[in-house]
Design an enzyme around this catalytic site. Sequence first.
Site, mmCIF file in Angstrom:
data_model
loop_
_atom_site.group_PDB
_atom_site.id
_atom_site.type_symbol
_atom_site.label_atom_id
_atom_site.label_comp_id
_atom_site.label_asym_id
_atom_site.label_seq_id
_atom_site.Cartn_x
_atom_site.Cartn_y
_atom_site.Cartn_z
ATOM 1 N N LEU B 136 56.497 49.678 -14.163
ATOM 2 C CA LEU B 136 57.302 48.455 -14.175
ATOM 3 C C LEU B 136 56.397 47.248 -14.469
ATOM 4 O O LEU B 136 56.621 46.494 -15.411
ATOM 5 C CB LEU B 136 58.020 48.279 -12.821
ATOM 6 N N GLY B 142 54.089 40.505 -13.087
ATOM 7 C CA GLY B 142 54.017 41.228 -11.826
ATOM 8 C C GLY B 142 55.206 40.862 -10.958
ATOM 9 O O GLY B 142 56.201 41.584 -10.912
ATOM 10 N N LEU B 347 33.891 45.547 15.975
ATOM 11 C CA LEU B 347 32.818 46.505 15.706
ATOM 12 C C LEU B 347 31.536 45.837 15.204
ATOM 13 O O LEU B 347 30.521 46.506 14.998
ATOM 14 C CB LEU B 347 33.268 47.566 14.695
ATOM 15 N N GLU B 372 54.222 45.960 -4.543
ATOM 16 C CA GLU B 372 55.615 46.199 -4.110
ATOM 17 C C GLU B 372 56.234 44.938 -3.530
ATOM 18 O O GLU B 372 56.880 44.966 -2.494
ATOM 19 C CB GLU B 372 55.655 47.318 -3.064
ATOM 20 N N THR B 374 54.848 40.809 -3.380
ATOM 21 C CA THR B 374 53.766 40.184 -2.612
ATOM 22 C C THR B 374 54.321 39.629 -1.305
ATOM 23 O O THR B 374 55.530 39.443 -1.148
ATOM 24 C CB THR B 374 53.137 39.016 -3.395
ATOM 25 N N ASP B 376 54.234 36.629 -0.382
ATOM 26 C CA ASP B 376 54.956 35.384 -0.648
ATOM 27 C C ASP B 376 56.341 35.631 -1.244
ATOM 28 O O ASP B 376 57.300 34.947 -0.904
ATOM 29 C CB ASP B 376 54.132 34.492 -1.599
#
Lengths: 256, 392
Positions: B136, B142, B347, B372, B374, B376
């Site tokens: 896609l 995007g 750690l 998938e 963002t 935002d």
Amino acid sequence: MKILVCMKQVPQKDAPLKLNESSAWIREDVSYEVNEPDAYALEEALRQKEKHSGEVVVITAGPARSRQVLREALAKGADRAIHLEDPGFVGLDAVNTARAFAAAIKDEKFDLIFTGLQSDDYGYAQTGVILAELLGWPHATIIMQIEKSDSGIRVKRELEAGYFQFVDMPLPAVLTIQSGINKLRYATLIGIKQAKNKPQRKVPLAEVQPALGSNMQKIERLYIPQKTKNTEFLEGSPGEVAKKLAEKLRNEVRVL
Amino acid sequence: MAIKFRGVDFLEFDALISDEERLVRDTTRKFIEDNLIPIIEECNRAGRFPRELVKPMADLGFFGASLKGYGCAGMSNVEYGLMTQELERGDSGVRSFVSVQSALVMYPIYAFGSEQQKQQWLPAMQKGEKLGCFGLTEPDFGSNPSGMRTRARRAGKEYVLNGEKMWITSGSIADVAVIWAKNEEEDDKIRGFLVETNRPGFRAEDIHGKWSLRASVTSSLSLQDVHIPESNLLPDSDGLKSPLMCLNQARYGIAWGVVGAAMACYDCALQYSLFRKQFRDQPIASHQLVQEKLAWMITEITKAQLLVLQVGRLKDKEKAGHQHISMAKRNNVWMALECARLSRDILGANGVADEYPIFRHMANLESVKTYEGTHDIHTLIIGQSVTGIDAI
């Protein structure tokens, strides 16, 4: 071959255990899992069935939570399950557990009964052996291999110091299975779905009560091991100190 | 020092799920512990996808697990979610592979495909014999897929596809690609096409130099005059909403998956803080600032579990809206990334070494926050849902 596998739900191996109020057992709020040797017994039963066809039935005794072990066994491929369901089954000793199982399966005809070698919680390693005695069947313990023979089965037992013993036995028989006899399979997602529709018979405590007696074994008290620290200075020449140290490591600490 | 995962359940979450759901989770957890955990750091270092796990994962029924028929397990949405949680407890890249195979390739074939397409692909994909990828995203499009430039032109009984796709998980190992393209004969309506990856003109190049999801394959796809028979069109695909439906499936799995990644980081940091001693021979867990981090993490993990469980229950009743899934994806990925960062902090220097899983999860989650939808974009989806005003 019709095989019964006796299974037990035990506290998870790495679960932090807390003593109950009477200090005779642990508190119930821990995570539980299938007793590991029983998982190997189930796996062996499934493999025998795949080789020789037949039926694998699983049985456990315990409160509602112990249904987990039956569900997992059914998801892995067992055909049906018998659940002796009551909180009262938790405190039974090996004799009474065996009596309860024997009473619950009195109308069944099995060729083989498998148990794990021992349970990870009590560790008695008795239930299978006593069950054989109650049924009047031969038994063999610490089984590493099972082959069908003309007259019954031929089994390989693990002895100490790397020795093995082969035993020919007639059927029906009871075998207690050693961990590591095979490689465990995972339940598949489809298996988990199918497990729901497999037959499960519930046996209430009342049904087997007449067969039970009072416990012959009783846990008086459980306690968390006390940590103690002991410092000892060895004196003498380096040679003497080394000799004393080696002696202590060998005889007291037993690490040499 | 290796730290073994112990599971995380602060608020008796297990009491909210059935025995069957628990068995799905525990089985997946055991599989991952036995098969992925021992090799994942090496895979991550080498940038290697553990292909040897494809068959074992297929045997357990991980691919297309929530689809019915065609050899698929028919899991409920909650069961499917618990499975992805455990996969991602292992590694986000491996979970991504399973998500793509299941939610982005098998699902569109299942939902929009012809019976012949389903028969051809679904059983083989369930068995892991055929792998898929989902095309896609493009180099220039995007968050705004409707701007895509990939086009399909009819030529007799064929379609001819041209375009570029980018950031495609499993691109170069796939046997089939679900390619979304504007169909010229339908006034540029977006449709889905099944493109076998061995067709002339189809090329997949791996994207190297990723600092994230290193145990999964990410590729760019190039389609130059790729001819496919007209029967490769997904007949029921219908505009941009079709790929968005696929993304909804995948986002839902992510919302569960990242809870697993967060649990892995939190549990590791908790155990570490109890044995790591610093001042006055006391474990660092005794310090207030460390406890604050642990308290924040366990609270957020618990909230995230409850959020995604409710979305799953709604989804099982076919009542989950895309805005609900957006909320779960947005919140849970954010909380998981914060957990990874806080755990890394606890750690200290050890947190950057791959002796511990934390930095790997942290780097992975940076991608998960972006892909998938963002963070935002999901914010704006929720905003649109409550105001009725589209701010995208």
